[in-house]
Design an enzyme around this catalytic site. Sequence first.
Site, PDB file in Angstrom:
ATOM      1  N   GLY A 269       0.849  -1.291   0.045  1.00 20.45           N
ATOM      2  CA  GLY A 269       0.054   0.039  -0.072  1.00 20.45           C
ATOM      3  C   GLY A 269       0.527   1.274  -0.121  1.00 20.45           C
TER       4      GLY A 269
ATOM      5  CB  CYS B  42      11.158  -3.496  -7.370  1.00 18.96           C
ATOM      6  SG  CYS B  42      10.471  -5.246  -6.782  1.00 18.96           S
TER       7      CYS B  42
END
Length: 458
Positions: free
Chosen positions: A280, A396
Amino acid sequence: MIASASPPAPRPPGAPLGPSLATQLRHTARCVHAVEQGQSLSDVLPQVSAELRPGVQALTFHVLRHLGTARALLAQLVQRKPDAAVQALLCSALSLMLEDAEAGSSSGLHYAAHTVVNQAVDAARQDRGTARQAAFINACLRRFLRERPALMAEALRQPVARWNHPTWWIERLQRDHPDHWQAILAANNQPGPMTLRVNRRRVERTAYQQALQAIGVASTPVGDDGLVLDAPQPVERLPGFAQGHCSVQDAAAQMAAKLLLEGRTWTVADRVLDACAAPGGKTAHLLECADLNMLALDVDARRCERVDDTLKRLGLSAEVRCADAGQPDAWWDGQPFDAILLDAPCTASGIVRRHPDVRWLRRASDVDQLVKVQRNLLEALWPLLKPGGRLLYATCSVFRAEGADQVQAFLERHTDAVHRPSPGHLLPGSAAPAGEFNDNPLGGYDGFFYTRMDKAAP
């Protein structure tokens, strides 16, 4: 997510003695063994008692950053591969005895070699699975002390021992980043800095930096909302953390909100989708930057709870739904989105300095499988974007297959996709090439990939 390990704080005068190195080594070896059996540290470390966890995490991170070297040394010290539990304890002890001043100083772990030997033997005696091998462990480690220069020279002839990454990983980086692969591998073996994102809805960054300074914590601004701390801190010590004044988030991850939102004014009428939202951080940053009609999805119900908890702490609101972003027929209401953030599942090859177990858990075949997942998500979500809308694709990862190559293939399939100026591949730490997107003054970014694509009007 497990934060970068920092050395335990010094013991105040008169305070009770903490757990012995032998006890910590015993639990560290269990964590290393679990990783070698395919378990993530994110699942394993929470099982360690709260009293032991900080020290065990610091030791385990150190071992995993040197596991390739330790394995190569162990292969020279034994004729037959020992039991897995014994091997994990030996590798843990060997990693603490390496002549690696740079890594030692960055990890903050300093132990005399003979102390490590004695404590490793004590650790073996504490555990039923290794107790009978205590004398064998003692003999192996003392032989290493006697023959260290020759054993190290032989071990470091192997790329896996020199770079502490699997062979396939090294070779992929050599192909993908021929000018930076060595710097990437070196950066992966150093702890990343602790970076905060200041919640602009609650406090100005300058004021928060002053609040940190007041408790003796120095920091340096990065990006629009970030502060890089000179030294890691427990979140409980951060001013106003429980009240939502800041979050822990690397500077690379903080770029997502600006890249998705920049260039126009947003209102609560704008529909925005965070397709893979947990835990989040990026969802929250988007809402800190603008009032949005936000839908946050994640396929894991427990991770959706983390998104809810994050938003509640920060005083933000979004619709959080447990759903598979790749199956929109099950959750989409037919109303197109103005913007979509797709932070896609990936190998996590860019955040190895914070998650040193990743390199030993991944397999070469994982890359191709994840590339398929990413492609399917892009194909499923693109039709949900309205003409004139924008999609930010992020991973990532430092592997081109999950970044530049994935986007190039998508642009070739979709003539209505317009590529916008984007950072592309950000490389970890000092490996990151200089440029307009690399302004992190301390430790560089985590490895990341960003590309924004806008949907052309008919």
